[in-house]
Scaffold this motif. Structure first.
Motif, mmCIF file in Angstrom:
data_model
loop_
_atom_site.group_PDB
_atom_site.id
_atom_site.type_symbol
_atom_site.label_atom_id
_atom_site.label_comp_id
_atom_site.label_asym_id
_atom_site.label_seq_id
_atom_site.Cartn_x
_atom_site.Cartn_y
_atom_site.Cartn_z
ATOM 1 N N THR A 1 -8.804 6.335 4.849
ATOM 2 C CA THR A 1 -9.503 5.651 3.764
ATOM 3 C C THR A 1 -8.549 4.682 3.070
ATOM 4 N N GLN B 1 -5.083 11.399 -5.168
ATOM 5 C CA GLN B 1 -5.681 11.909 -3.952
ATOM 6 C C GLN B 1 -4.822 13.025 -3.386
ATOM 7 N N ASP C 1 -8.561 1.865 -0.027
ATOM 8 C CA ASP C 1 -9.304 1.316 -1.171
ATOM 9 C C ASP C 1 -10.754 1.810 -1.163
ATOM 10 N N GLY C 2 -10.934 3.074 -0.814
ATOM 11 C CA GLY C 2 -12.261 3.693 -0.850
ATOM 12 C C GLY C 2 -13.112 3.441 0.374
ATOM 13 N N GLU C 3 -12.633 2.669 1.344
ATOM 14 C CA GLU C 3 -13.405 2.360 2.542
ATOM 15 C C GLU C 3 -12.721 2.946 3.771
ATOM 16 N N PRO C 4 -13.501 3.558 4.694
ATOM 17 C CA PRO C 4 -12.891 4.102 5.914
ATOM 18 C C PRO C 4 -12.408 2.983 6.826
ATOM 19 N N CYS C 5 -11.250 3.192 7.417
ATOM 20 C CA CYS C 5 -10.649 2.188 8.292
ATOM 21 C C CYS C 5 -10.178 2.892 9.570
ATOM 22 N N ALA D 1 -2.862 6.759 -2.287
ATOM 23 C CA ALA D 1 -3.600 6.471 -3.511
ATOM 24 C C ALA D 1 -3.349 7.535 -4.566
ATOM 25 N N GLY E 1 -4.056 3.112 -1.156
ATOM 26 C CA GLY E 1 -4.489 2.161 -2.175
ATOM 27 C C GLY E 1 -3.348 1.221 -2.499
ATOM 28 N N TYR F 1 0.818 -1.206 0.000
ATOM 29 C CA TYR F 1 0.000 0.000 0.000
ATOM 30 C C TYR F 1 0.856 1.264 0.000
ATOM 31 N N GLU G 1 -5.451 8.898 1.974
ATOM 32 C CA GLU G 1 -6.153 7.780 1.363
ATOM 33 C C GLU G 1 -5.132 6.819 0.795
#
Length: 436
Positions: free
Chosen positions: A188, A85, A190-194, A82, A245, A79, A243
């Motif tokens: 974020t 961004q 891969d587009g999902e909040p963590c 991203a 990715g 990772y 973010e």
């Protein structure tokens, strides 16, 4: 185990402690030189397997190819920030953007292999030339590597980042911890909040300095992504603005690393080596005393950190130029006063520093006492003039201990070293008793 990554300061030989040698440690490549700091140059990487005969050596290009081959074997997602961004609220002062809106400065920062298996990869993104940032590092661990490896504490990730700024930019942000906060934030992926637990450290400004002019806070967090452990460390950008990715193509990271290493090498090439500089004239043996004071302070600082369970690292004010200049001044004065060659003087100063470092570690009386000051004076006088000092038996015992320090060997060799050390310490105790 091979580790390609951020650099640490070289240490002078502290000599044997009389105990058996430590087991092999991971080898770490210095981020600032492009090769491991504690092993010989990897000739397969530096010389480039398969280079056409007669082609000039380009160690940076060859290092890039070596890293490319290693990362090509990655069998887990890695990772990074991203693509496309930008931090929420724009780019902080000093930050740069690419044409597609991503942070500039994408580069491979580090990786580690063990037994031919890639254990983790770290990438960086942002303006590494600015202490204000924005700057982000992301490290991805191989699935299942955590049980066999103690992951670094978040506090250590913050200190590593402050070390980077000191090493690359010469900016000393002070030794931590400063004003610390534990935060819960969202990153974020891969587009999902963590969810991520964040450790933030804001350095305390110097007395009288405006708070707004102080160093930027640095934060670090650790999160789980699909069975992987990922750590993030950043300055100049809030956790919620990051973010992540999965990286599909490492070419940008590889080229970025090569560009960074070439830039740093060019900066270093412009520096005048300390051996070629004109230094202020030394008086008497003051250069020796100043070097000893710094060296003992380094040892004391490391021991204090170990006692409280922190990762040992030198305070930044004791590193780099200051230490190099003091070392050079002592060697030059040794050459002048003892009428020695440079090689002889360097060897004498090295033995002197290690003598008093070891003595400070093995006794309670060297630092902050009158007899400690007297011991330092006698070691210095013996080093420079071979004087018939009162501690002459201890000086001779140390000379033998230092000369016969083992570079390896079995239990018998280390037992001999232990006995020699006991004789040396006993000589110093006899010297102390005679002074009473």
């Amino acid at each position: 185990m091979m580790r390609e990554s951020g650099g640490r300061h070289q240490k002078r030989d502290a000599g044997s402690s009389g105990s058996a040698p430590a087991p092999d440690r991971p080898v770490r490549e210095d981020r600032f030189t492009g090769r491991p700091a504690d092993r010989p140059l990897d000739r397969s990487a530096e010389q480039g397997a398969g280079r056409p005969a007669g082609r000039p050596v380009d160690r940076f290009a060859d290092q890039e190819e070596f890293s490319r081959r290693t990362l090509a074997a990655a069998d887990f997602p890695v990772y990074g920030v991203a693509a496309g961004q930008a931090p929420a609220g724009g780019v902080p002062a000093g930050g740069t953007m690419t044409a597609d809106g991503a942070l500039a400065g994408e580069a491979l920062a580090a990786f580690e292999t063990s037994g031919g298996e890639l254990r983790w990869v770290e990438v960086q993104c942002g303006d590494w030339r600015s202490a204000a940032g924005p700057y982000v590092t992301v490290r991805t661990y191989r699935p299942g590597s955590e049980p066999g490896e103690r992951l670094p504490e978040l506090e250590d990730l913050v200190e590593d980042e402050r070390d980077r700024v000191y090493e690359q930019l010469g900016v000393d942000e002070g030794d931590g911890p400063g004003r610390v906060r534990a935060l819960r934030a969202w990153i974020t992926v891969d587009g999902e909040p963590c969810a991520v637990e964040v450790h933030e450290d804001r350095p305390v400004p110097e007395p009288g300095a405006p708070a707004a002019d102080g160093p930027e806070p640095v934060w670090a967090g650790r999160l789980r992504v699909g069975g992987l452990t990922v750590t993030v460390c950043a300055r100049g950008v809030a956790p919620g603005a990051v973010e992540l990715g999965a990286i599909g193509d490492f070419e940008g990271c590889l080229r970025g690393r090569t560009e960074l290493l070439r830039d740093l090498a060019a900066r270093r090439a412009r520096r005048v080596p300390v051996e070629e500089r004109e230094l202020p004239p030394a008086v008497g043996m003051e250069a020796h005393r100043a070097l000893i004071a710094q060296s003992v302070a380094e040892s004391a600082a490391i021991e204090a950190q170990v006692r409280v369970g922190r990762t040992p690292r030198l305070p930044r004010g004791l590193r780099g130029e200051v230490g190099a200049v003091r070392w050079e001044a002592a060697v030059r004065q040794q050459m002048r006063l003892a009428t020695e060659t440079r090689e002889e003087a360097a060897a004498a100063v090295t033995s002197m520093v290690n003598h008093l470092n070891r003595l400070s570690q093995q006794t309670h009386w060297l630092v902050g006492t009158a007899e400690g000051e007297a011991a330092v004076e006698e070691v210095v006088r013996y080093t420079v003039f071979a004087s018939e000092v009162a501690s002459l038996p201890a000086q001779r015992a140390w000379a033998q201990l230092w000369r016969e320090r083992p570079g390896g060997g079995g239990a018998g060799v280390w037992e001999e070293q232990r006995l020699a050390e006991q004789l040396w310490l006993s000589a110093w105790e006899q010297w102390r008793a005679a002074r009473r």
